[in-house]
Design a protein around this motif. Structure first.
Motif, PDB file in Angstrom:
ATOM      1  N   LYS A  91       9.329  -0.734  -9.294  1.00  0.00           N
ATOM      2  CA  LYS A  91      10.232  -1.858  -9.016  1.00  0.00           C
ATOM      3  C   LYS A  91      10.184  -2.246  -7.540  1.00  0.00           C
ATOM      4  O   LYS A  91      10.236  -3.432  -7.205  1.00  0.00           O
ATOM      5  CB  LYS A  91      11.658  -1.511  -9.431  1.00  0.00           C
ATOM      6  N   LEU A  92      10.088  -1.263  -6.664  1.00  0.00           N
ATOM      7  CA  LEU A  92       9.974  -1.568  -5.241  1.00  0.00           C
ATOM      8  C   LEU A  92       8.656  -2.286  -4.939  1.00  0.00           C
ATOM      9  O   LEU A  92       8.621  -3.241  -4.153  1.00  0.00           O
ATOM     10  CB  LEU A  92      10.097  -0.288  -4.408  1.00  0.00           C
ATOM     11  N   ARG A 142       0.828  -1.212   0.000  1.00  0.00           N
ATOM     12  CA  ARG A 142       0.000   0.000   0.000  1.00  0.00           C
ATOM     13  C   ARG A 142       0.860   1.260   0.000  1.00  0.00           C
ATOM     14  O   ARG A 142       0.528   2.245  -0.660  1.00  0.00           O
ATOM     15  CB  ARG A 142      -0.963  -0.008   1.186  1.00  0.00           C
ATOM     16  N   HIS A 143       1.972   1.222   0.723  1.00  0.00           N
ATOM     17  CA  HIS A 143       2.869   2.380   0.790  1.00  0.00           C
ATOM     18  C   HIS A 143       3.423   2.718  -0.596  1.00  0.00           C
ATOM     19  O   HIS A 143       3.352   3.866  -1.044  1.00  0.00           O
ATOM     20  CB  HIS A 143       4.010   2.096   1.766  1.00  0.00           C
ATOM     21  N   ILE A 180       2.577   6.011  -3.030  1.00  0.00           N
ATOM     22  CA  ILE A 180       3.606   6.905  -3.579  1.00  0.00           C
ATOM     23  C   ILE A 180       3.439   7.033  -5.089  1.00  0.00           C
ATOM     24  O   ILE A 180       3.533   8.136  -5.641  1.00  0.00           O
ATOM     25  CB  ILE A 180       5.011   6.399  -3.202  1.00  0.00           C
ATOM     26  N   GLN A 181       3.165   5.931  -5.762  1.00  0.00           N
ATOM     27  CA  GLN A 181       2.951   5.993  -7.202  1.00  0.00           C
ATOM     28  C   GLN A 181       1.725   6.850  -7.538  1.00  0.00           C
ATOM     29  O   GLN A 181       1.746   7.612  -8.504  1.00  0.00           O
ATOM     30  CB  GLN A 181       2.783   4.585  -7.770  1.00  0.00           C
ATOM     31  N   ASN A 182       0.680   6.752  -6.749  1.00  0.00           N
ATOM     32  CA  ASN A 182      -0.500   7.586  -6.978  1.00  0.00           C
ATOM     33  C   ASN A 182      -0.191   9.065  -6.785  1.00  0.00           C
ATOM     34  O   ASN A 182      -0.723   9.908  -7.502  1.00  0.00           O
ATOM     35  CB  ASN A 182      -1.643   7.156  -6.055  1.00  0.00           C
ATOM     36  N   VAL A 183       0.663   9.378  -5.822  1.00  0.00           N
ATOM     37  CA  VAL A 183       1.061  10.773  -5.604  1.00  0.00           C
ATOM     38  C   VAL A 183       1.788  11.309  -6.835  1.00  0.00           C
ATOM     39  O   VAL A 183       1.530  12.429  -7.291  1.00  0.00           O
ATOM     40  CB  VAL A 183       1.935  10.908  -4.334  1.00  0.00           C
TER      41      VAL A 183
END
Length: 190
Positions: free
Chosen positions: A87-88, A20-21, A25-28
């Protein structure tokens, strides 16, 4: 060594927190890219809606600069989103998959299998990249359009600036192509 069910659930919860984290971040980054894209159009609209006769630069030149800067910003968001955080996220998903298969967690394995089945025909990385690349292409075309309008003045200063612009646009286009071609060989669809 078989783990206790309570430990398995705690580990699985922690993996979910990481997933979820990285997804958040990708959504931000996607939100920031959208905001930058709209801000670029707003800036160009502002330049042409007000009087800039007293300023020492051409509004077409300023509009071209805005297009190029916004396109570069979106390209940087794309690099962070797709080339780093995706990738993370992928590594976290692989860890969860490995953990689930070792502990024979049927319900969790079913969730991962459904996830893979729904994305089987979609190259997620390419789809995410298009979200960034399409606005960049629109902005680069806009930058070239405004540069052509500046070109009509035929001064050496303007022509030098246009040459630098074209080199920047070509280099950023090459970067997009090079980074997009670098796909993970292990995970082609996600």
């Amino acid at each position: 060594m078989k783990l206790d069910n309570s430990i398995i659930i705690e580990i699985y919860k922690e993996l979910g927190v990481y997933e979820r984290h990285f997804n958040q971040i990708q959504n931000v980054f996607k939100g920031l890219a959208s905001t930058w894209f709209l801000a670029g159009f707003t800036g160009i609209g502002y330049i042409f809606s007000t009087e800039f006769d007293s300023l020492p630069f051409n509004p077409n030149f300023a509009s071209s600069l805005i297009c190029l800067v916004i396109s570069t910003g979106i390209l940087l968001f794309w690099m962070m989103d797709v080339l780093v955080y995706h990738k993370l996220l992928r590594a976290t998903l692989d860890t969860g998959e490995f953990f689930e298969s070792k502990n024979k967690i049927k319900h969790f394995i079913l969730l991962r299998e459904n996830f893979k089945n729904y994305t089987k025909t979609l190259n997620v990385r390419t789809a995410m990249s298009l979200f960034y690349i399409v606005p960049c292409v629109i902005l680069v075309i806009g930058s070239l359009y405004f540069l052509l309008k500046v070109w009509s003045s035929n001064t050496w200063y303007n022509n030098t600036i246009i040459l630098v612009w074209l080199i920047s646009i070509i280099l950023s286009s090459i970067l997009i192509i090079v980074f997009q071609k670098r796909k993970s060989t292990k995970h082609n669809n996600v």
